[in-house]
Scaffold this motif. Structure first.
Motif, PDB file in Angstrom:
ATOM      1  N   LEU A  77       0.912  -1.222   0.213  1.00 48.17           N
ATOM      2  CA  LEU A  77      -0.091  -0.122   0.098  1.00 48.17           C
ATOM      3  C   LEU A  77       0.656   1.243  -0.103  1.00 48.17           C
ATOM      4  O   LEU A  77       0.388   2.177   0.088  1.00 48.17           O
ATOM      5  CB  LEU A  77      -0.821  -0.024   1.146  1.00 48.17           C
ATOM      6  N   PHE A  78       2.326   1.163  -0.260  1.00 46.92           N
ATOM      7  CA  PHE A  78       2.959   2.392   0.105  1.00 46.92           C
ATOM      8  C   PHE A  78       2.697   3.473  -1.014  1.00 46.92           C
ATOM      9  O   PHE A  78       2.467   4.590  -0.491  1.00 46.92           O
ATOM     10  CB  PHE A  78       4.444   1.758  -0.276  1.00 46.92           C
ATOM     11  N   GLY A  79       2.567   3.097  -2.295  1.00 48.48           N
ATOM     12  CA  GLY A  79       2.269   4.260  -3.309  1.00 48.48           C
ATOM     13  C   GLY A  79       0.982   4.646  -3.011  1.00 48.48           C
ATOM     14  O   GLY A  79       0.635   5.968  -3.098  1.00 48.48           O
ATOM     15  N   HIS A  88       4.814   4.060   5.393  1.00 46.88           N
ATOM     16  CA  HIS A  88       6.162   4.618   4.861  1.00 46.88           C
ATOM     17  C   HIS A  88       7.433   3.579   5.538  1.00 46.88           C
ATOM     18  O   HIS A  88       6.855   2.762   6.408  1.00 46.88           O
ATOM     19  CB  HIS A  88       6.593   5.856   5.216  1.00 46.88           C
ATOM     20  N   SER A  89       8.476   3.668   5.032  1.00 47.94           N
ATOM     21  CA  SER A  89       9.484   2.707   5.292  1.00 47.94           C
ATOM     22  C   SER A  89      10.220   3.067   6.432  1.00 47.94           C
ATOM     23  O   SER A  89      10.709   1.916   7.197  1.00 47.94           O
ATOM     24  CB  SER A  89      10.400   2.512   4.228  1.00 47.94           C
ATOM     25  N   ARG A  90      10.575   4.341   6.740  1.00 48.26           N
ATOM     26  CA  ARG A  90      11.450   4.817   8.042  1.00 48.26           C
ATOM     27  C   ARG A  90      12.848   4.078   7.970  1.00 48.26           C
ATOM     28  O   ARG A  90      13.437   3.910   8.948  1.00 48.26           O
ATOM     29  CB  ARG A  90      10.669   4.496   9.470  1.00 48.26           C
ATOM     30  N   MET A 142      13.066  21.713  -2.645  1.00 50.33           N
ATOM     31  CA  MET A 142      11.847  21.421  -3.189  1.00 50.33           C
ATOM     32  C   MET A 142      10.824  21.987  -2.274  1.00 50.33           C
ATOM     33  O   MET A 142       9.627  22.473  -2.835  1.00 50.33           O
ATOM     34  CB  MET A 142      11.581  19.726  -2.726  1.00 50.33           C
ATOM     35  N   SER A 143      10.977  22.173  -0.901  1.00 52.09           N
ATOM     36  CA  SER A 143       9.762  22.947  -0.380  1.00 52.09           C
ATOM     37  C   SER A 143       9.914  24.202  -0.346  1.00 52.09           C
ATOM     38  O   SER A 143       8.598  24.969  -0.501  1.00 52.09           O
ATOM     39  CB  SER A 143      10.224  22.288   1.298  1.00 52.09           C
ATOM     40  N   GLN A 144      10.915  25.021  -0.053  1.00 50.22           N
ATOM     41  CA  GLN A 144      10.747  26.575  -0.011  1.00 50.22           C
ATOM     42  C   GLN A 144      11.089  26.986  -1.463  1.00 50.22           C
ATOM     43  O   GLN A 144      10.777  28.426  -1.709  1.00 50.22           O
ATOM     44  CB  GLN A 144      11.842  27.056   1.076  1.00 50.22           C
TER      45      GLN A 144
HETATM   46  P1  FAD Z   1       9.778   6.637   2.388  1.00 52.48           P
HETATM   47  O1  FAD Z   1       8.787   7.505   2.105  1.00 52.48           O
HETATM   48  O2  FAD Z   1       9.520   5.299   2.871  1.00 52.48           O
HETATM   49  O3  FAD Z   1      10.291   6.523   1.149  1.00 52.48           O
HETATM   50  C1  FAD Z   1      11.964   5.709   0.907  1.00 52.48           C
HETATM   51  C2  FAD Z   1      13.127   6.340   0.900  1.00 52.48           C
HETATM   52  O4  FAD Z   1      13.094   7.188  -0.213  1.00 52.48           O
HETATM   53  C3  FAD Z   1      13.563   7.092   2.013  1.00 52.48           C
HETATM   54  O5  FAD Z   1      14.138   6.667   3.077  1.00 52.48           O
HETATM   55  C4  FAD Z   1      14.578   8.296   1.470  1.00 52.48           C
HETATM   56  O6  FAD Z   1      15.732   7.486   1.379  1.00 52.48           O
HETATM   57  C5  FAD Z   1      14.046   8.155  -0.070  1.00 52.48           C
HETATM   58  N1  FAD Z   1      13.372   9.450  -0.161  1.00 52.48           N
HETATM   59  C6  FAD Z   1      12.129   9.516  -0.345  1.00 52.48           C
HETATM   60  N2  FAD Z   1      11.883  11.083  -0.873  1.00 52.48           N
HETATM   61  C7  FAD Z   1      12.896  11.581  -0.807  1.00 52.48           C
HETATM   62  C8  FAD Z   1      13.333  12.840  -1.014  1.00 52.48           C
HETATM   63  N3  FAD Z   1      12.636  14.086  -1.364  1.00 52.48           N
HETATM   64  N4  FAD Z   1      14.663  12.954  -1.187  1.00 52.48           N
HETATM   65  C9  FAD Z   1      15.623  12.082  -0.900  1.00 52.48           C
HETATM   66  N5  FAD Z   1      15.237  10.991  -0.578  1.00 52.48           N
HETATM   67  C10 FAD Z   1      14.020  10.621  -0.476  1.00 52.48           C
HETATM   68  N6  FAD Z   1      14.911  13.026   4.008  1.00 52.48           N
HETATM   69  C11 FAD Z   1      16.248  12.505   4.571  1.00 52.48           C
HETATM   70  O7  FAD Z   1      16.827  11.483   4.465  1.00 52.48           O
HETATM   71  N7  FAD Z   1      16.870  13.419   5.212  1.00 52.48           N
HETATM   72  C12 FAD Z   1      16.388  14.668   5.314  1.00 52.48           C
HETATM   73  O8  FAD Z   1      16.745  15.564   6.260  1.00 52.48           O
HETATM   74  C13 FAD Z   1      15.177  15.249   4.905  1.00 52.48           C
HETATM   75  N8  FAD Z   1      14.513  16.441   4.793  1.00 52.48           N
HETATM   76  C14 FAD Z   1      13.506  16.740   4.133  1.00 52.48           C
HETATM   77  C15 FAD Z   1      12.948  18.130   4.347  1.00 52.48           C
HETATM   78  C16 FAD Z   1      11.984  18.402   3.833  1.00 52.48           C
HETATM   79  C17 FAD Z   1      11.353  19.752   3.900  1.00 52.48           C
HETATM   80  C18 FAD Z   1      11.071  17.514   2.988  1.00 52.48           C
HETATM   81  C19 FAD Z   1      10.045  17.945   2.110  1.00 52.48           C
HETATM   82  C20 FAD Z   1      11.858  16.144   2.599  1.00 52.48           C
HETATM   83  C21 FAD Z   1      13.079  15.903   3.379  1.00 52.48           C
HETATM   84  N9  FAD Z   1      13.431  14.650   3.204  1.00 52.48           N
HETATM   85  C22 FAD Z   1      14.522  14.383   3.987  1.00 52.48           C
HETATM   86  C23 FAD Z   1      12.704  13.577   2.317  1.00 52.48           C
HETATM   87  C24 FAD Z   1      11.858  12.583   2.926  1.00 52.48           C
HETATM   88  O9  FAD Z   1      10.898  13.571   3.265  1.00 52.48           O
HETATM   89  C25 FAD Z   1      12.697  11.451   3.640  1.00 52.48           C
HETATM   90  O10 FAD Z   1      13.618  10.864   2.983  1.00 52.48           O
HETATM   91  C26 FAD Z   1      11.356  10.517   4.018  1.00 52.48           C
HETATM   92  O11 FAD Z   1      10.364  10.974   4.704  1.00 52.48           O
HETATM   93  C27 FAD Z   1      12.088   9.604   5.090  1.00 52.48           C
HETATM   94  O12 FAD Z   1      11.079   8.568   5.469  1.00 52.48           O
HETATM   95  P2  FAD Z   1      10.936   7.159   4.971  1.00 52.48           P
HETATM   96  O13 FAD Z   1      12.349   6.601   5.184  1.00 52.48           O
HETATM   97  O14 FAD Z   1       9.834   6.545   5.713  1.00 52.48           O
HETATM   98  O15 FAD Z   1      10.478   7.348   3.539  1.00 52.48           O
END
Ligand code: FAD
Ligand code: DLZ
Ligand code: SF4
Length: 510
Positions: free
Chosen positions: A247-249, A264-266, A411-413
Motif C-alpha cells: 500500500l506504499f504508493g 512509509h518505510s522509515r 523542493m519545499s521552499q
Molecule cells: P519513504 O517514504 O518510505 O521513502 C523511501 C526512501 O526514499 C526514504 O527513506 C528516502 O531515502 C528516499 N526518499 C524519499 N523521498 C525523498 C526525497 N524527497 N529526497 C531524498 N530521498 C527521498 N530525507 C532525508 O533522508 N533527510 C532529510 O533531512 C530530509 N529532509 C526533508 C525536508 C523536507 C522539507 C522535505 C520535504 C523532505 C525531506 N526529506 C529528507 C525527504 C523525505 O521526506 C524523507 O526521506 C522521508 O520522509 C524519510 O522517511 P521514510 O524512510 O519513511 O521514507
C-alpha cells in the motif's frame, strides 16, 4: 607504515572494501565530538541514534578483528573535533598515512581537505561505496542544460543500472506511476502498526545528559524505537516489504492524526548512515514484488524505487553540484522568523500541531507532512530559509545536510528559484483536507477564508501569490492562479490580504 583511517558517524558501511581484509598496520578511528553535536540543535533521538549506531559499528569491526579506536564524548583526551583528534592521534601513535572516505557533507569535506593540507604525513581519500552515482554524475548529465529534471535523471539511472527494465524499455512500458499514488486513507481504515524497536539506550542518553549539549524533542530511553545496527535496519526493511509495500504508493501522500508512520518505510536513517545500501533496498523490494505478484501491484513498487534511485540520488547530485552557493539561496527574499510553536507544537492549527508534535516525539515525519504541512505553511508565511534549514536539520533523525537542504531550500521552499522543483509547493486548506483527516477536528474552519475561525492557509495562500507576483506570474505552471486572483472582486481580495496580514502579525498566536 602505519595508517589511520577515519570513519564518520554516517559511514557505517560494513560492506565497504576497506573492511575486506584485516590489516594490523591499519587503525580505524571513530569519534563522538562536540563540533558534530552542536552545529545544529539536534533532536535528542538523533544524537542518541548516531552514537548508538556508531558504537554498534565499532563493536562489529572489533569483533571481526580490526583495530579500532573509539573516542567517546566524555573521554578526557577527546579534543572535540575531527581535525584536532586526528592530529593528536597522529603525533601520539606515529601514524604515517591518513585516509578517509568522501564525506557527504560539504562542511566536513572542507574540514578534512584542510586537515590534509595541515598534516605532514601522506593522505588519501576513497569513495564511500554507497550511492548509485558519483559526486559529479548529475552535473555531467545535465551539463549545458537550464533545467534539472529529476525524471530524466531517474530514467537514465534505471537504464544504466538495469532496474525494472526490459531491454532498453521500462518494464510494463511506463516509467512513472505517480498518478496512481495519491489516495486519502479510507474512513475506518486502520493502518498497519509500525514496527518499533525497544532498544535500551539509557547509558548513552545519560552520558549526553551530563553535558550541556542543547537538544530538542523527547525520548523514551528504555524503549528507543529506531534501528541502531545493520541487523535491525534489515528487520525494519523486511517489515516494510512484507507489511507496507503493498500500500506504499497508494497512501504515500495520505495523512492522519496520530498515525505517524502509515505505510512509509522509515529506513532513511539506516540508509543515510549507510547501515544498509540503496542497492540492496531496491533489490530486495524487487525480489519481494516478484515473489508476491498478486499482492504487490507494480505501481507500489515503482513508487518506492523512484524515491530511492530517483529522488535520493538526484538530491545528492544537486547538493554536490550547487554547494556552497545553495545554502545562501533565497529566491523570494523571505525574512520572517519561525513561529515559536514550531519548537513546541502548541498551535490551534490541527495539521501543524500533529506534524510538529509527532516530529518532537519520534524525530520523524513522513514526506508529505514535511512538504505540505510544515514546509507549506513556512513558505506561505515567508519564513527565512536559514531558519527552516536549522529546524529541519535538527529535528529529524535522518537529517544530514545533503538531503535536508536540497529538500528544504529546494523542493519545499523554492528558495533555489526552480532548480529542484518547477513550481512552489503551496496549497490552501482544500489540498490538506483532500489528503488528510485533520480539518474536521480543527479549531479553524477549512472552508472559511476570513474571520476569526478562517483557516490560515486560505488567506496566506493568496497573500503568497500576491506578494510574489513579479517572480511567479510568468511561470507557465502558475499563470492560471493569477487569472483566478485577478478575476476576484477587489473587496474579496482586500479582505483576504487583510486577514493574511493579521495572521502574519500574530503568527505566534495561531
Ligand atoms: P519513504 O517514504 O518510505 O521513502 C523511501 C526512501 O526514499 C526514504 O527513506 C528516502 O531515502 C528516499 N526518499 C524519499 N523521498 C525523498 C526525497 N524527497 N529526497 C531524498 N530521498 C527521498 N530525507 C532525508 O533522508 N533527510 C532529510 O533531512 C530530509 N529532509 C526533508 C525536508 C523536507 C522539507 C522535505 C520535504 C523532505 C525531506 N526529506 C529528507 C525527504 C523525505 O521526506 C524523507 O526521506 C522521508 O520522509 C524519510 O522517511 P521514510 O524512510 O519513511 O521514507
Ligand atoms: C549527526 C552527527 C552527530 C550528532 N554526531 C556525530 C559525531 O559525534 N561523530 C561523527 O563522526 N558524526 C556525527 N554525526 C554525523 C556528522 O555530523 C556529519 O553529518 C556527517 O558525518 C557528514 O556527512
Ligand atoms: Fe490545517 Fe486549516 Fe485544516 Fe485546520 S482547517 S487542519 S489549519 S488545513
Amino acid at each position: 607504515f602505519k595508517t589511520i583511517r577515519l570513519i564518520l558517524g554516517d559511514q557505517l558501511n560494513s560492506n565497504h572494501s576497506w573492511f575486506d581484509t584485516i590489516d594490523d598496520s591499519v587503525t580505524y578511528v571513530m569519534m563522538e565530538v562536540r563540533t558534530e553535536t552542536d552545529y545544529a540543535t539536534h533532536h535528542i533521538q538523533k544524537v542518541v541514534g548516531f552514537f548508538e549506531a556508531m558504537q554498534a559499528f565499532y563493536l562489529e569491526l572489533k569483533s571481526k578483528g580490526h583495530q579500532v579506536i573509539y573516542i567517546k564524548l566524555n573521554d578526557n583526551d577527546n579534543l572535540q573535533s575531527f581535525e584536532k583528534n586526528i592530529q593528536n592521534l597522529i603525533s601520539k601513535h606515529n601514524f604515517t598515512c591518513f585516509e578517509y572516505q568522501l564525506p557527504d557533507e560539504y562542511r566536513v569535506d572542507i574540514i578534512l581537505k584542510n586537515l590534509c593540507k595541515s598534516i605532514t604525513i601522506s593522505n588519501s581519500v576513497v569513495d564511500s561505496e554507497h550511492f548509485f552515482t558519483t559526486r559529479n554524475e548529475l552535473g555531467n548529465f545535465f551539463e549545458g542544460k537550464k533545467t534539472f529534471l529529476m525524471e530524466s535523471f531517474y530514467r537514465m539511472l534505471r537504464k544504466k543500472h538495469n532496474v525494472l527494465m526490459e531491454g532498453d524499455k521500462p518494464a510494463t512500458g511506463q516509467w512513472n506511476y505517480d498518478g496512481d499514488n495519491r489516495k486519502k486513507l479510507p474512513k475506518n481504515h486502520k493502518p498497519t502498526l509500525p514496527l518499533v524497536f525497544n532498544n535500551d539506550v539509557t547509558e548513552i542518553f545519560n552520558q549526553i545528559q551530563k553535558t550541556n549539549i542543547k537538544t530538542i524533542g523527547s525520548i523514551d530511553a528504555a524503549n528507543f524505537v529506531w534501528p541502531i545496527n545493520r541487523k535491525q535496519s534489515l528487520e525494519l526493511l523486511d517489515f516494510f516489504l512484507e507489511q507496507c509495500l503493498p500500500l506504499f504508493g497508494s497512501y504515500q501522500d495520505a495523512m492522519s492524526p496520530n498515525e505517524w508512520s502509515l505505510y512509509h518505510s522509515r529506513i532513511s536513517f539506516s540508509m543515510n548512515v549507510k547501515m544498509i545500501s540503496p542497492q540492496e533496498v531496491i533489490e530486495k523490494a524487487i525480489q519481494e514484488w516478484k515473489k508476491r505478484p498478486n499482492e504487490i501491484e507494480y505501481n507500489q513498487l515503482e513508487g518506492f524505487v523512484r524515491q530511492i534511485i530517483g529522488w535520493r540520488e538526484y538530491m545528492r547530485g544537486i547538493y554536490c553540484l550547487k554547494m556552497p552557493e545553495y545554502a545562501t539561496m533565497n529566491f523570494f527574499n523571505n525574512q520572517e522568523k519561525l513561529p515559536d510553536w514550531f519548537w513546541t507544537g502548541k498551535t490551534k492549527m490541527n495539521c501543524l500541531k500533529d506534524a510538529i508534535s509527532q516530529s518532537l516525539q519520534y524525530a520523524y515525519a513522513h514526506h508529505i507532512q514535511r512538504l505540505m504541512i510544515t514546509g507549506n505553511f513556512a513558505l506561505l508565511a515567508g519564513i527565512h530559509p536559514d531558519e527552516l534549514d536549522e529546524w529541519y536539520l535538527g529535528i529529524y533523525i535522518d537529517a544530514i545536510e545533503w538531503v535536508e537542504i536540497t529538500n528544504t531550500r529546494g523542493m519545499s521552499q523554492f528558495a533555489d528559484g526552480g532548480i529542484v522543483g518547477t513550481k512552489p509547493y503551496v496549497s490552501s486548506a482544500a489540498y490538506i483536507d483532500k489528503m488528510s483527516n485533520y480539518c474536521g477536528s480543527c479549531f479553524y474552519k477549512k472552508d472559511l477564508k476570513t474571520g476569526e475561525k478562517a483557516c490560515p492557509f486560505n488567506s496566506l495562500y493568496w497573500n503568497f501569490y500576491d506578494r510574489n507576483e513579479d517572480k511567479l506570474s510568468k511561470n507557465p505552471r502558475i499563470g492560471m492562479m493569477y487569472n483566478v486572483w485577478r478575476k476576484m472582486k477587489p473587496e474579496t481580495k482586500t479582505a483576504l490580504l487583510e486577514q493574511a496580514d493579521y495572521y502574519l502579525k500574530n503568527i505566534n498566536e495561531l
